[in-house]
Design a protein around this motif. Structure first.
Motif, PDB file in Angstrom:
ATOM      1  N   GLY A 188     -37.756  -0.918 -49.760  1.00 35.85           N
ATOM      2  CA  GLY A 188     -38.810  -0.776 -50.749  1.00 35.85           C
ATOM      3  C   GLY A 188     -38.147  -0.398 -52.061  1.00 35.85           C
ATOM      4  O   GLY A 188     -37.128   0.305 -52.064  1.00 35.85           O
ATOM      5  N   PHE A 189     -38.694  -0.883 -53.165  1.00 38.69           N
ATOM      6  CA  PHE A 189     -38.070  -0.592 -54.456  1.00 38.69           C
ATOM      7  C   PHE A 189     -39.091  -0.604 -55.579  1.00 38.69           C
ATOM      8  O   PHE A 189     -40.135  -1.249 -55.486  1.00 38.69           O
ATOM      9  CB  PHE A 189     -36.928  -1.574 -54.741  1.00 38.69           C
ATOM     10  CG  PHE A 189     -37.340  -3.026 -54.740  1.00 38.69           C
ATOM     11  CD1 PHE A 189     -37.622  -3.681 -55.919  1.00 38.69           C
ATOM     12  CD2 PHE A 189     -37.431  -3.730 -53.545  1.00 38.69           C
ATOM     13  CE1 PHE A 189     -37.998  -5.018 -55.916  1.00 38.69           C
ATOM     14  CE2 PHE A 189     -37.803  -5.063 -53.526  1.00 38.69           C
ATOM     15  CZ  PHE A 189     -38.091  -5.706 -54.723  1.00 38.69           C
ATOM     16  N   ALA A 190     -38.757   0.137 -56.631  1.00 43.75           N
ATOM     17  CA  ALA A 190     -39.623   0.193 -57.808  1.00 43.75           C
ATOM     18  C   ALA A 190     -39.693  -1.196 -58.430  1.00 43.75           C
ATOM     19  O   ALA A 190     -38.676  -1.881 -58.582  1.00 43.75           O
ATOM     20  CB  ALA A 190     -39.076   1.203 -58.811  1.00 43.75           C
ATOM     21  N   VAL A 235     -35.638   3.488 -54.657  1.00 52.15           N
ATOM     22  CA  VAL A 235     -35.299   2.599 -53.539  1.00 52.15           C
ATOM     23  C   VAL A 235     -35.404   3.418 -52.255  1.00 52.15           C
ATOM     24  O   VAL A 235     -34.973   4.572 -52.215  1.00 52.15           O
ATOM     25  CB  VAL A 235     -33.871   2.021 -53.668  1.00 52.15           C
ATOM     26  CG1 VAL A 235     -33.450   1.302 -52.394  1.00 52.15           C
ATOM     27  CG2 VAL A 235     -33.752   1.063 -54.837  1.00 52.15           C
ATOM     28  N   ALA A 236     -35.979   2.799 -51.217  1.00 54.71           N
ATOM     29  CA  ALA A 236     -36.071   3.454 -49.911  1.00 54.71           C
ATOM     30  C   ALA A 236     -35.896   2.397 -48.830  1.00 54.71           C
ATOM     31  O   ALA A 236     -36.377   1.267 -48.963  1.00 54.71           O
ATOM     32  CB  ALA A 236     -37.424   4.139 -49.753  1.00 54.71           C
ATOM     33  N   PHE A 237     -35.205   2.779 -47.765  1.00 47.70           N
ATOM     34  CA  PHE A 237     -34.962   1.862 -46.654  1.00 47.70           C
ATOM     35  C   PHE A 237     -35.749   2.306 -45.430  1.00 47.70           C
ATOM     36  O   PHE A 237     -35.968   3.500 -45.219  1.00 47.70           O
ATOM     37  CB  PHE A 237     -33.467   1.828 -46.320  1.00 47.70           C
ATOM     38  CG  PHE A 237     -32.637   1.287 -47.443  1.00 47.70           C
ATOM     39  CD1 PHE A 237     -32.436  -0.074 -47.584  1.00 47.70           C
ATOM     40  CD2 PHE A 237     -32.079   2.143 -48.381  1.00 47.70           C
ATOM     41  CE1 PHE A 237     -31.685  -0.579 -48.630  1.00 47.70           C
ATOM     42  CE2 PHE A 237     -31.327   1.648 -49.433  1.00 47.70           C
ATOM     43  CZ  PHE A 237     -31.128   0.289 -49.556  1.00 47.70           C
ATOM     44  N   ARG A 248     -36.827  12.291 -43.391  1.00 47.76           N
ATOM     45  CA  ARG A 248     -37.237  11.885 -42.045  1.00 47.76           C
ATOM     46  C   ARG A 248     -36.370  10.726 -41.530  1.00 47.76           C
ATOM     47  O   ARG A 248     -36.870   9.758 -40.965  1.00 47.76           O
ATOM     48  CB  ARG A 248     -38.716  11.537 -42.004  1.00 47.76           C
ATOM     49  CG  ARG A 248     -39.602  12.763 -42.204  1.00 47.76           C
ATOM     50  CD  ARG A 248     -41.061  12.467 -41.978  1.00 47.76           C
ATOM     51  NE  ARG A 248     -41.721  11.753 -43.045  1.00 47.76           N
ATOM     52  CZ  ARG A 248     -42.166  12.302 -44.170  1.00 47.76           C
ATOM     53  NH1 ARG A 248     -42.025  13.582 -44.376  1.00 47.76           N
ATOM     54  NH2 ARG A 248     -42.771  11.573 -45.082  1.00 47.76           N
ATOM     55  N   GLY A 249     -35.062  10.827 -41.779  1.00 48.91           N
ATOM     56  CA  GLY A 249     -34.111   9.844 -41.282  1.00 48.91           C
ATOM     57  C   GLY A 249     -33.968   8.587 -42.107  1.00 48.91           C
ATOM     58  O   GLY A 249     -33.170   7.719 -41.781  1.00 48.91           O
ATOM     59  N   ARG A 250     -34.736   8.482 -43.185  1.00 46.40           N
ATOM     60  CA  ARG A 250     -34.695   7.281 -44.028  1.00 46.40           C
ATOM     61  C   ARG A 250     -33.884   7.542 -45.285  1.00 46.40           C
ATOM     62  O   ARG A 250     -34.105   8.529 -45.979  1.00 46.40           O
ATOM     63  CB  ARG A 250     -36.115   6.870 -44.426  1.00 46.40           C
ATOM     64  CG  ARG A 250     -36.952   6.420 -43.255  1.00 46.40           C
ATOM     65  CD  ARG A 250     -38.357   6.062 -43.675  1.00 46.40           C
ATOM     66  NE  ARG A 250     -38.312   5.035 -44.715  1.00 46.40           N
ATOM     67  CZ  ARG A 250     -39.304   4.813 -45.576  1.00 46.40           C
ATOM     68  NH1 ARG A 250     -40.396   5.543 -45.535  1.00 46.40           N
ATOM     69  NH2 ARG A 250     -39.198   3.871 -46.474  1.00 46.40           N
ATOM     70  N   MET A 268     -22.083 -20.729 -47.155  1.00 48.08           N
ATOM     71  CA  MET A 268     -22.927 -19.829 -46.400  1.00 48.08           C
ATOM     72  C   MET A 268     -23.223 -18.583 -47.236  1.00 48.08           C
ATOM     73  O   MET A 268     -22.327 -17.969 -47.797  1.00 48.08           O
ATOM     74  CB  MET A 268     -22.202 -19.434 -45.113  1.00 48.08           C
ATOM     75  CG  MET A 268     -22.975 -18.492 -44.264  1.00 48.08           C
ATOM     76  SD  MET A 268     -22.114 -18.265 -42.694  1.00 48.08           S
ATOM     77  CE  MET A 268     -22.269 -16.529 -42.536  1.00 48.08           C
ATOM     78  N   THR A 269     -24.478 -18.216 -47.320  1.00 47.11           N
ATOM     79  CA  THR A 269     -24.891 -17.040 -48.064  1.00 47.11           C
ATOM     80  C   THR A 269     -24.739 -15.798 -47.188  1.00 47.11           C
ATOM     81  O   THR A 269     -25.141 -15.797 -46.027  1.00 47.11           O
ATOM     82  CB  THR A 269     -26.360 -17.168 -48.503  1.00 47.11           C
ATOM     83  OG1 THR A 269     -26.484 -18.354 -49.280  1.00 47.11           O
ATOM     84  CG2 THR A 269     -26.792 -15.980 -49.310  1.00 47.11           C
ATOM     85  N   ILE A 270     -24.163 -14.769 -47.749  1.00 42.19           N
ATOM     86  CA  ILE A 270     -24.009 -13.517 -47.018  1.00 42.19           C
ATOM     87  C   ILE A 270     -25.205 -12.633 -47.333  1.00 42.19           C
ATOM     88  O   ILE A 270     -25.470 -12.323 -48.493  1.00 42.19           O
ATOM     89  CB  ILE A 270     -22.694 -12.822 -47.383  1.00 42.19           C
ATOM     90  CG1 ILE A 270     -21.523 -13.743 -47.018  1.00 42.19           C
ATOM     91  CG2 ILE A 270     -22.579 -11.485 -46.690  1.00 42.19           C
ATOM     92  CD1 ILE A 270     -20.168 -13.226 -47.366  1.00 42.19           C
ATOM     93  N   VAL A 271     -25.929 -12.251 -46.290  1.00 41.71           N
ATOM     94  CA  VAL A 271     -27.135 -11.443 -46.489  1.00 41.71           C
ATOM     95  C   VAL A 271     -26.766  -9.997 -46.794  1.00 41.71           C
ATOM     96  O   VAL A 271     -25.701  -9.511 -46.438  1.00 41.71           O
ATOM     97  CB  VAL A 271     -28.088 -11.515 -45.279  1.00 41.71           C
ATOM     98  CG1 VAL A 271     -28.550 -12.943 -45.041  1.00 41.71           C
ATOM     99  CG2 VAL A 271     -27.462 -10.933 -44.039  1.00 41.71           C
ATOM    100  N   ALA A 272     -27.681  -9.333 -47.466  1.00 43.68           N
ATOM    101  CA  ALA A 272     -27.481  -7.943 -47.865  1.00 43.68           C
ATOM    102  C   ALA A 272     -27.667  -7.021 -46.672  1.00 43.68           C
ATOM    103  O   ALA A 272     -28.506  -7.260 -45.807  1.00 43.68           O
ATOM    104  CB  ALA A 272     -28.466  -7.579 -48.958  1.00 43.68           C
ATOM    105  N   VAL A 273     -26.869  -5.987 -46.649  1.00 51.53           N
ATOM    106  CA  VAL A 273     -27.038  -4.904 -45.684  1.00 51.53           C
ATOM    107  C   VAL A 273     -26.953  -3.597 -46.464  1.00 51.53           C
ATOM    108  O   VAL A 273     -26.468  -3.557 -47.592  1.00 51.53           O
ATOM    109  CB  VAL A 273     -25.986  -4.940 -44.549  1.00 51.53           C
ATOM    110  CG1 VAL A 273     -26.161  -6.168 -43.664  1.00 51.53           C
ATOM    111  CG2 VAL A 273     -24.587  -4.869 -45.100  1.00 51.53           C
ATOM    112  N   ILE A 274     -27.415  -2.547 -45.843  1.00 48.88           N
ATOM    113  CA  ILE A 274     -27.490  -1.261 -46.530  1.00 48.88           C
ATOM    114  C   ILE A 274     -26.122  -0.805 -47.052  1.00 48.88           C
ATOM    115  O   ILE A 274     -26.023  -0.206 -48.115  1.00 48.88           O
ATOM    116  CB  ILE A 274     -28.145  -0.208 -45.618  1.00 48.88           C
ATOM    117  CG1 ILE A 274     -28.643   0.971 -46.440  1.00 48.88           C
ATOM    118  CG2 ILE A 274     -27.241   0.197 -44.503  1.00 48.88           C
ATOM    119  CD1 ILE A 274     -29.546   1.910 -45.670  1.00 48.88           C
TER     120      ILE A 274
END
Length: 122
Positions: free
Chosen positions: A49-51, A39-41, A26-28, A1-7
């Motif tokens: 989002g990422f370069a 990088v921005a979430f 602004r909370g991000r 099972m692949t573990i998905v990425a989280v922040i």
């Protein structure tokens, strides 16, 4: 099972990269080098989002449209692409963060990271 990425998988990495620091706008959560965001979430922390090189992003999105999206039209002028975190595994997400960071630091800083981490950010 692949573990998905989280922040929480990515925060220590982004905060630990040389010259990188985290900010909230602004909370991000965003990671910057100087004033350049690499990088921005999203507010709900499901999208990252990422370069990424403009000339390669259409191919990335076309190859894996379930994972990657073009940025909103106002961001198309930037070296930027968007990923759905739930579609990325931890290793892939960490590699994307480091590759985005590489785009905004001098090559000597990037090379020093490679020497210190020969197996990548894993």
């Amino acid at each position: 099972m692949t573990i998905v990425a989280v922040i929480d998988d990515l925060r220590p990495l982004g905060a630990g990269l040389e010259r990188s620091y985290e900010v909230y706008v602004r909370g991000r959560l965003k990671f910057r080098v100087n004033q350049i965001v690499y990088v921005a979430f999203s507010l709900d922390e499901t999208v990252m989002g990422f370069a990424f090189p403009k000339d390669e992003r259409a191919a990335l999105v076309a190859a894996e449209p379930h994972k990657f999206r073009l940025p909103r039209p106002s961001d198309l002028r930037f070296n930027w692409v968007v990923a759905i975190l739930a579609e990325l595994d931890r290793t892939e997400a960490r590699e994307l963060v480091v590759d985005a960071w590489r785009m905004v630091v001098p090559q000597k800083v990037s090379r020093a990271y490679d020497l210190a981490h020969p197996d990548g950010p894993g």
